[in-house]
Every structure is written in structure tokens, then in C-alpha cells.
Design an enzyme around this catalytic site. Structure first.
Site, short mmCIF file in Angstrom:
data_model
loop_
_atom_site.label_atom_id
_atom_site.label_comp_id
_atom_site.label_asym_id
_atom_site.label_seq_id
_atom_site.Cartn_x
_atom_site.Cartn_y
_atom_site.Cartn_z
N LYS C 75 -2.08 -3.90 -2.75
CA LYS C 75 -3.52 -3.76 -2.48
C LYS C 75 -3.66 -3.06 -1.13
O LYS C 75 -2.92 -3.36 -0.19
CB LYS C 75 -4.15 -5.16 -2.44
CG LYS C 75 -5.66 -5.19 -2.35
CD LYS C 75 -6.16 -6.63 -2.41
CE LYS C 75 -7.68 -6.73 -2.36
NZ LYS C 75 -8.16 -8.12 -2.45
N SER C 150 -11.80 -8.65 -5.79
CA SER C 150 -11.61 -7.38 -5.12
C SER C 150 -10.27 -6.70 -5.45
O SER C 150 -10.15 -5.50 -5.26
CB SER C 150 -11.75 -7.55 -3.62
OG SER C 150 -10.74 -8.41 -3.12
N SER C 174 -10.38 -13.24 -5.73
CA SER C 174 -10.07 -11.81 -5.79
C SER C 174 -8.75 -11.44 -6.46
O SER C 174 -8.51 -10.28 -6.76
CB SER C 174 -10.08 -11.20 -4.39
OG SER C 174 -11.40 -11.06 -3.95
#
Lengths: 482, 94, 485
Positions: C75, C150, C174
Site C-alpha cells: 500500500k 482504503s 481498511s
């Protein structure tokens, strides 16, 4: 000063703890490095970095707390104080707002033979900010430069109660506080390098009134003198304002060293909302009784203990004791000297007199000088043995101070040996007496000064090297025969 | 008690965010929605509840006082838009 | 079956038996990315060259580590030394860290193959990657839908076969929510199990780095590589880390499972609830004891979360001021404008909203009514869980109220969008480990089941997840993408 008003002063002192590394990262804290060379992503506030607390900083805080008779908090925590400023790269300062590490202490001062206890509200750990370099002044410069070397250094903020009633008391408090911090070994306390910084909260009120007057905070006080002068100035300013019917505003002012005045910086109305809240990145600090005991055991003599010892064991006057305990280096010098020369008052006189004079003139601390206690002892022994006079000794001492040479060496080099040989001196006395018949007459007529004249002449002839005791004796003998 | 654009403007100053009037109005509306929703927790009596700051029961996490050199100054400054002679550079402060 | 369809443990076996080299494997993945990335949009930065070099190094000098030679993605809020790390924000469009996040260093140390940095909601603030400054990631199961967020890029990349596994971060769901939306296994470890060092902070007391994989065994392998104490993170736990992969049996006889009734009603889709209920039934058949319980403060978790997460985020975002790094308004002639303009230009609307709200709830007038109140509610939520765990081993809930939603579905309806987190947020509030595992399909879209464990009991959690996985084959399904038919 106006007798109808009472001055109220409280001090906030920031002390840079002498840890080798910063409070929340492993960067060096050494003074004087090139800009931004002691900075890591952590203390520069880079994304993803995290603070990890320096154990030593906590230990120093405990030590300070104990030395200042504080309660050491069983649990303390760190909070974020949020504001934007270019010397603060995270845009928040990690500090202890809600749960400080030390609370409710006190420190005793003495001004004009009156003892007084000053309360200490709290002492808390926090990180220092970086330094800004301006072209010219902060207001005139087009741009500023940021050096983060100092950013993140461990600070202890020590906040007093508003217990001081004069600039002198404030000075005495700061001097005593500095002595305690130096003895505890937690900070260098160099005001010029900024490792001891002081802000003063000053207000005045009509005598007899219990509530406090409007408070002004003075910043930028980087010497004892500045502290004293700025308070005196501020008190005058505030009283004048009140007398003139002006309303005082709560504000922050800065001390202008050049003009010797305080100037307004910002008012309370522009005060920030710092939005304090517990920093989730830092676990709470639990301080056990065992830890406190451990720190306590590691502590050496504090100034008040040393003062007691000097008075009780060495028979020194209180005043001497208070001067000798202003810094640990001074005390160490004294203690070393008296182990080899057990005449405390004589040693004390030399330290408080000649040594402090030379230190002041040269703007030095005792530890920066080349003089060692053993050499002072040698000098004192030479005086006792009659090898040199007390007067010459001062010249020798000055030379020792500036060169670090041994007293014998200096005496030899400069030919300063005391003349105690009676035959030599007798011959010289004969010559002087013969050359000054008129003064001899005066002497016989009872003029005391005449005797002093002969001593002076002899000292002049021997460049001060004549042994005064022997000169006195011989001169008396000689003149009695006239 | 709903937040106004004016209050949002104050928060924007505090947070150093330049906002347009449209943004202020938009954010004021959104903040009010969220705060109104959050107000729901006022139904709970929490008088005797200790606030929970740390979920991890850890304490006394320390670092030893030992120097570890950081990156070089060039590395440190490489992401800054304005530097001069080894310093970060910022415009006029006051 | 293609190489990119395989799990880590399958690939490791192939590499060990020299049936495939890391170079071939990397090439296969790069080719796959070329094929499908245009549709998926999972990557912010590709690191093809570095990947090939790492693969070559490994092939020349193979090491015996569980993740060696395996291609993965991170990420893009996880800092990587020398590789641009944007947080999906314009603010950090050109930011190149000089340090590695702890987890990035762990995977580098495993001699894994880094294929690139994956899309997310700006600084992790969102649940659909729609707040990313660069792109919205599509759900490989239905390109009209979001991959979740996310960590949407991290989930979509694994689901699309662009990486074998990925790391994400989880502040309120997330990792688990996008894993659920993409039919994957997603683990948010106990707060403190994995170092947060180098993961760009969103809400520091809630954030945790975690894992997205195709199956539970892979999850255990990756967790073993990244878990453990880190001296650079003062909130990382000093505990012994077991080998999460070893002795995973899937035997759950006698395991006591609780399911909180509050998680199966109101906002939870009946189809999703039904799917999880079926899973509970399956557990019962495998010999677990399954009982309904109540977590009475559940409905207050989301309100309290809004306050705490925004408060923390507002100050975590303060360091982005244009001076040491990040976007800067070069025209500003004074510091206040420099800050205000740089931040206005660098941050998107959602981040600005959170900063403003956070500043508000921390301001001296609101501190007690909002922030302190929320911290107290947090305690109540935590205590709810503690009480249940006195009698049960794990808690099972749906991961999300619905399956993946469409892009723009919640435009203008912020509160409804936020409600996606309602089932995952309480786990972060209590600092517990939570894992989402695929539990079936609803109208062709994956649904996720959340297993919540006691602090640091990841092993028990993984074992329970594995039991379910072995009894079903949802995890074997792959979306049809690109040339796949």
C-alpha cells in the site's frame, strides 16, 4: 520603588537535559554542529516516523524532581501541543500537559538574610524546537532558515508558583535552581548556549490585595542580569500604567537587551488554541518506588547539603558557604584544596576573592580555567613558609590562572622569591634611614606614618619581595636606636 | 448548535488550510451532519468511565541513550523544495 | 491455472523444486499487470526494474525463506527507501523517503520481489479509493464497482493476480473491507503486533499494518514475516511471536464462537447476514460451540470512532506543511500563506474535512464534550469485548453490511458511505485482531465474514479461519479479467 505596590513573579525555566541523544530519537545532542547534521527523519517530522522515549531523560527528570522536593508522578503521559511554526516540523510539540512527571515541589532562597520558600508547581518533559536563522531581524528579513539540530532535544520545563516578590528574589531563585540542576548533574545550564532559558510572569498589585494583577510574560531572558533588569523595568512600567489610569493587558513581551526595555510581542487575544490531547504514539510512563529509590541512591550531595557541611564541618560563614556551592566545580575545587591544606577560611577567601575576580573578568567558569586546586595549595604553603609575600602571591596567582604553571616555576622565572635574609635587609634599611633624616625626625616626634614610609621604600627597593614580618621587626629595632 | 461557516473559517486558520467560501459552506454542512450523528453517544452515561487513551496495556517503552547517526544532510534535505546552505528555507515569518 | 493464480505456499513449493525461477515468476506477474492494470487501476507506482533485479539476485543466490522470490505489493502509505511513497496524495506526489517502513524492511529481508506501490484513499481516509488523488481502483469482480478501501489497491491487485499478496493498513476496516469486497483473506493484527514505523499515520491509536492474501495459510506466512517488536515503534508489543504457519490444523473442535446480535440487523444486508449465519452453522457442524451474544455499545462505536480518528488525523496531517518535504506553494511570500496554500493544494476534500473536524473536537471548548466523551465510549466498547472473551474464543460477524458498491454510489451522502465501516470499526477501537475470509457470493460478488480474536491470539484466529476455508472453496474462485474466460 513604589511602596504601595507589591511585585508578584513566577518563573518558567526550560532546562536542556544533558542526555547524549534527543528525547524521542537517537540523534546526537552535541553543541555547535553544522546545521541540520544532527537530524533524522524522526526529529524532522517525516511521515511514518515515531517517537520512542529516551530512558535517561526520564531518569534526569526524576532526579530533578527529587532535588526540588517534588512528588514524582506514579503515572505520567505525553500530550501533543498543536501549533504551526517553522521550527516545529511536526507542527505539534510533544509535551506533558495533563500528567506531568513532577509536581508540588519547593526550593529555598535567601535574600538580604531573609530565608524564603518558593513553591514549584510542576516540572514536565518536552521536546525542544529547532533554530531559525534570519537575515537581519525576524521582522525585516525576506526569508528565514531552519536548523533542526536543536529540535527534539530533551527539555524539562520547571514552573514555579508566583511566590517571588522582587527581582532579587527571582534572581536568587534562578541562581539556586541552577546550582541544584548542576549538582544533580542533569544539565550544563549554560544560559548563553541556551541550555537554561527563563521566562518570567510578572504582575503588580496594590499592597494588601489578594487577587493577582494582570500578568505579563517576559521572554528571551538569557542572563541573570537580564532577568533582574527586565523585572525591575516591567514593574516600573506596570505601576506607571496603573497610576496613569491605563488598563494593563495580559500579553507576552520580550526583553530588549540593547535598550533595556520590554516590548510587546503578542496579546492573549491572539493566543493559540493548542488543542492538547494525549499522544497515542507514546505509552504512559510508570515510575515505581524502586526506580525512585534507585535514582535517589545515585544522587550525590546537593547545594543545601553542601552548604550545611561547609558551615558545620568547616566552620565557614553562611555567606562563604552559599558562594562556594553555586556550582559543583567550585565546591569540588574547595574540597580538593582543603584536603591538602586544612585552612577552610583561607581557601575560601582565595576562591571568593582572587579566583572569582579573575573568572568574572575573563567571563569563565571554574572548570574552563587551567588552575587546579593543588596549585593553590602549593601557593598557600609558599606564603606560610615565607617564601613569598601575600602580595606577591596575588601576582603569582594571576600568572597561574592564565598559564596553568606551577607557583614555584613562576616564582623562579620572575625572581619573586621573598627576601627574609636579615643581613641583606639590615643593609638596605641602613641605607634608607640614612638617606631620609627628616622622616626619622618625624618618626621620633611620634608620626605613625613615618614608619609606613620606610616599609614602603623598602618594598619598592625589593620590588615587594621583602618579608613584611621581618622588615617590621628589623625596622623597629633600627629606628629605636636613632 | 450548528457550526457556521464563520467557525469553519476559524478552524481553517487554526489548521492552516486556505478554503474557498464554497468549501467553507460545504464543510460546515458535512461537519454538522457528522457531529449530529456523533451526538448520539451523549445518550450514554459515562460519568464513572475512565477514558481509554491506549489500547495496548504497555508502559515504560524506552530507548537507551545511545547515538545512532541519521541520514546525511543531503539525504535529509532532498525532499525539501527550498534549501540554502544546509538549511531548510521558509519565507518571512511575521 | 496460471502462475498468477497460485498461492504463496504453492509458489514457494514450485520455486524450491526449481520448477520455476523467481525471474520467470516475476515476468509472469509483470505480464499480468500489463494485461489487466488498465482495467483495475491498482498501482500508483510500478517498480518493474527493481523487481527484475531482486528476482535475478534471488535466482543467483537463493535463500530458504518463506516469502523469498514471491512477488508482492505495498500500500502506498508504507514508506520505501528510494521509492516514491505518495499516500495517494498530491501532497506527496514527489516524496521519496530515505528510510524503509519496518514492514517493508521485513519483506526486503525475506528477499521478496516488490512489484510496486498500491492505490488507496488519500492517506487511508476513505473506504473506496475514491479519495485517492490519482485514480479509483476497480473491483476485479465487477469493474463498475469499487474494490473497497482504503487498501483498495492492495486488495484489487491480489484479486486480479497482479501480485501474490500485499500489505495494507487498517484504521477502521481498511484491510478487512476491501478483502471482503474482493473475495480475499484480510487480517488486521492486534494493535502493537506489527510495527507502524514508516506507515504514514492516519489515526495513531487505531492504525495497524496487516496482510491481504488469497488464502489463510498465505496470511499466516506473511504475518510471521512482519510481526514482532520494533524498537522504532513505542507502541509495538514485546511478546514472543509464534510461527503462525506451523501446526495450522483447522481443527476447531470445542472452539467457542460468539456472534453478536447487533451485527446482524439494521444496516446489515439480509443476504450478507444469511451468508454468515450459514458459515456459523458450518462451524457448528465442525464441532464448534456457537452462541448468540450481545455487544450492547456497538451502535456507539461509529460515533466515537469519528471523533477519535478525526482528532488524531488532524494532528498527524499537520506535518504536511511544505517545508521539509511535500508539495509547497513556491509563490507564497510569508509563512502563513505558505502553510495554508500548500495544504489547500496538497490535500483533497475528505482529508480537509477530517482535519477541520479533528481540530474542532480537540479545541478547548469541545475537548470534553466530544474528545473525552469518545475516549470513554471507547472504554465501554473495549469492555464489551472483554466480557464476551471471558466465555468465548472468537467472535464472528459479517465484515461489511453489503457487498462492493458502485463508484459514486454514495456521492453527496457521506454518512451512508461511512456506515460501511460500522462492523469493522469496533475492532480497531478495542485494538483486537480481526480477519475477513470469503464466505460466499451474492449476485456474483464476494461476501466476507469477520472473525475477531482476543489480543495477540492471531494463531487461534487463523486456525478458525482455516477450518472454514478448508470446508468451502470460495477462496479458490478467481474473477474473470483481461484474457481470462
Amino acid at each position: 520603588m513604589n511602596r504601595e505596590y507589591e511585585t508578584v513573579v513566577g518563573l518558567e525555566v526550560h532546562v536542556e537535559l544533558k542526555t547524549k541523544t534527543k528525547i524521542f530519537c537517537s540523534c546526537s545532542t552535541e553543541f555547535g554542529a553544522e546545521p541540520n547534521t544532527q537530524v533524522c527523519p524522526g526529529c524532522a517530522g517525516f511521515p511514518g516516523t515515531l517517537p520512542v522515549l529516551n530512558r535517561k531523560a526520564v531518569e534526569y527528570a526524576i532526579k530533578t524532581g527529587l532535588a526540588l522536593n517534588c512528588e514524582i508522578a506514579e503515572v505520567s503521559k505525553f500530550d501533543r501541543k498543536n501549533y504551526f511554526y517553522p521550527d516545529l516540523p511536526k507542527a505539534y510539540q510533544i509535551s506533558q500537559y495533563y500528567m506531568p512527571i513532577c509536581k508540588n515541589g519547593h526550593l529555598d532562597i535567601e535574600v538580604e538574610e531573609t530565608k524564603k520558600r518558593i513553591g514549584i508547581t510542576r516540572a514536565h518533559l518536552e521536546e525542544d524546537a529547532g533554530k531559525l536563522v534570519h537575515q537581519g531581524t525576524i521582522t525585516s528579513t525576506e526569508y528565514s532558515l531552519v536548523d533542526l539540530n536543536r529540535g527534539g532535544m530533551a527539555l524539562l520545563e520547571i514552573v514555579s508558583e508566583p511566590d517571588m516578590r522582587s527581582a532579587q528574589e527571582a534572581r536568587a531563585y534562578l541562581e539556586n535552581l541552577r546550582a541544584i540542576l548542576l549538582f544533580a548533574g542533569v544539565s550544563d545550564c549554560k544560559m548563553q548556549e541556551g541550555s537554561l532559558r527563563c521566562d518570567a510572569n510578572v504582575s503588580v498589585r496594590p499592597r494588601g490585595q489578594t487577587e493577582l494583577g494582570t500578568r505579563v510574560e517576559i521572554k528571551n531572558l538569557n542572563s541573570f542580569r537580564a532577568l533582574e533588569k527586565s523585572i525591575e523595568y516591567e514593574v516600573r512600567r506596570q505601576i506607571n500604567a496603573i497610576e496613569d489610569g491605563e488598563e494593563l493587558i495580559q500579553e507576552t513581551r520580550t526583553w530588549d537587551e540593547e535598550k533595556q526595555v520590554t516590548r510587546a510581542m503578542r496579546t492573549k487575544e491572539d493566543a493559540q488554541d493548542y488543542r492538547y490531547f494525549p499522544d497515542p504514539d507514546l505509552a504512559p510512563v510508570y515510575i515505581s518506588q524502586e526506580w525512585i529509590a534507585q535514582v535517589s541512591e545515585s544522587m550525590t550531595e546537593l547545594p543545601n547539603q553542601a552548604r550545611q557541611r561547609l558551615v558545620n564541618d568547616c566552620g565557614l560563614p553562611e555567606y562563604d558557604a552559599s558562594i562556594l556551592t553555586l556550582t559543583p566545580a567550585t565546591l569540588k575545587f574547595f574540597d580538593e584544596a582543603i584536603t591538602k591544606y586544612n585552612q577552610p577560611k583561607i581557601v575560601s577567601n582565595w576562591i571568593m576573592g582572587e579566583l572569582n575576580r579573575l573568572l568574572n573578568v575573563n567571563n569563565m567558569e571554574i572548570e574552563d580555567s587551567r588552575l587546579v586546586a593543588g596549585d593553590l595549595v602549593e601557593l598557600l604553603k609558599l606564603i606560610d613558609a615565607g617564601t613569598i609575600s601575600g602580595k606577591i602571591a596575588k601576582t603569582v596567582f594571576e600568572e597561574m590562572f592564565s598559564t596553568g604553571k606551577k607557583p614555584e616555576e613562576i616564582i623562579k622565572e620572575k625572581g619573586l622569591l621573598q627576601i627574609s635574609d636579615e643581613d641583606t635587609l639590615k643593609g638596605m634599611i641602613d641605607e634608607i634611614v640614612a638617606a631620609n633624616p627628616k622622616v626619622v625626625e618625624d618618626y621620633k616626634n611620634g608620626k605613625e606614618k613615618a614608619f609606613g614610609f620606610f616599609v614602603g621604600q623598602l618594598m619598592k627597593a625589593t620590588r615587594g619581595q621583602a618579608n613584611p614580618a621581618i622588615v617590621n621587626k628589623l625596622l623597629q629595632e633600627r629606628l629605636s636606636r636613632e | 448548535m450548528a457550526l457556521t461557516s464563520k467557525e469553519v473559517e476559524h478552524l481553517a486558520i487554526l489548521s492552516r488550510l486556505a478554503l474557498t467560501d464554497e468549501e467553507k459552506a460545504l464543510f460546515a454542512g458535512q461537519m454538522n451532519d457528522i457531529l449530529e450523528f456523533a451526538d448520539k453517544f451523549n445518550q450514554l452515561d459515562t460519568d464513572n468511565v475512565e477514558p481509554m487513551v491506549y489500547v495496548l496495556p504497555a508502559n515504560n517503552v524506552f530507548r537507551e541513550d545511545e547515538v545512532i547517526p541519521g541520514p546525511t544532510r543531503d539525504e535529509l534535505l532532498t525532499n525539501a523544495s527550498a534549501v540554502e546552505e544546509g538549511y531548510f528555507k521558509v519565507p518571512k515569518i511575521l | 491455472m496460471q502462475l498468477y493464480d497460485l498461492t504463496i505456499h504453492e509458489l514457494t513449493a514450485l520455486i524450491k523444486e526449481r520448477k520455476v525461477s523467481a525471474h520467470e515468476l516475476t515476468r509472469a506477474y509483470l505480464q499480468r499487470i500489463d494485461e489487466v492494470e488498465e482495467q483495475v487501476g491498482a498501482f500508483i507506482t510500478r517498480t518493474d526494474e527493481l523487481a527484475l533485479q531482486q528476482a535475478g539476485d534471488f535466482d543467483n543466490n537463493p535463500v530458504d525463506k518463506p516469502l523469498a522470490g514471491i512477488p508482492y505489493g505495498l500500500k502506498d502509505n508504507i514508506c520505501t527507501s528510494g521509492i516514491r511513497t505518495t499516500g495517494a496524495s498530491k501532497m506527496l506526489e514527489d516524496f521519496v523517503p530515505v528510510y524503509n517502513a519496518r514492514v517493508a524492511a521485513c519483506l526486503e529481508d525475506q528477499q521478496g520481489i516488490l512489484l510496486g506501490k498500491l492505490n488507496l484513499d488519500e492517506f487511508g481516509m476513505g473506504c473506496s479509493t475514491e479519495t485517492s488523488a490519482f485514480q479509483t481502483t476497480s473491483n476485479p469482480w465487477d469493474l463498475q464497482r469499487v474494490a473497497g478501501g482504503s487498501s483498495g489497491g492492495s486488495a484489487a491487485a491480489v484479486a486480479a493476480g497482479e501480485v501474490a499478496y500485499s500489505l495494507g493498513t487498517d484504521t477502521g476496516g481498511s484491510i478487512r473491507q476491501p478483502a471482503a469486497y474482493c473475495g480475499l483473506v484480510g487480517l488486521k493484527p492486534t494493535y502493537g503486533l506489527v510495527s507502524r514505523f514508516g506507515a504514514i499515520a492516519n489515526s495513531s491509536s487505531l492504525d495497524q499494518v496487516g496482510v491481504i492474501t488469497r488464502d489463510v495459510k498465505d496470511c499466516a506466512l506473511v504475518l510471521s514475516a512482519i510481526a514482532g517488536y520494533d524498537s522504532q515503534d513505542g507502541t509495538s508489543a514485546k511478546i514472543n511471536i509464534p510461527d503462525y504457519f506451523a501446526d495450522l490444523s483447522g481443527d476447531i473442535k470445542g472452539l467457542k464462537i460468539a456472534y453478536p446480535r447487533e451485527y446482524f440487523r439494521n444496516s446489515t444486508d439480509t443476504a450478507v447476514a444469511r451468508q454468515v449465519k450459514r458459515a456459523l452453522h458450518a462451524y457448528e457442524q465442525m464441532g464448534a460451540i456457537v452462541e448468540e451474544v450481545s455487544l450492547p455499545h456497538s451502535e456507539y462505536a461509529l460515533p466515537a470512532y469519528y471523533i477519535i480518528s478525526r482528532a488524531e488525523a488532524s494532528t498527524n496531517m499537520a506535518r504536511f506543511d511544505g517545508v521539509q518535504f511535500g508539495l509547497r506553494d513556491v509563490k507564497a511570500d510569508n509563512i502563513v500563506d505558505l502553510y495554508a496554500n500548500s495544504r489547500a493544494a496538497g490535500f483533497g476534500a475528505e482529508v480537509k474535512l477530517r482535519i477541520l473536524l479533528g481540530s474542532y473536537v480537540l479545541s478547548s471548548d469541545c475537548y470534553e464534550t466530544y474528545y473525552l466523551k469518545a475516549m470513554k465510549v471507547r472504554r465501554l466498547i473495549h469492555d464489551d469485548f472483554t466480557r464476551i472473551f471471558e466465555n468465548y474464543d472468537i467472535i464472528v460477524t459479517p465484515t461489511t453490511p453489503t457487498t462492493a458498491f458502485c463508484r459514486d454510489e454514495y456521492r453527496g451522502n457521506l454518512l451512508s458511505l461511512y456506515r460501511n465501516d460500522i462492523l469493522t470499526v469496533p475492532v480497531n477501537m478495542a485494538g483486537l485482531p480481526g480477519i475477513s475470509v470469503p464466505c460466499g457470493f451474492i449476485d456474483g460478488l464476494p461476501a466476507g465474514m469477520q472473525l475477531i480474536g482476543k489480543p495477540f491470539q492471531e494463531k487461534m484466529l487463523l486456525n478458525a479461519a482455516l477450518a472454514f476455508e478448508q470446508a468451502h472453496d470460495y477462496y479458490k474462485a478467481r474473477p474473470a479479467l483481461g484474457g481470462d474466460k
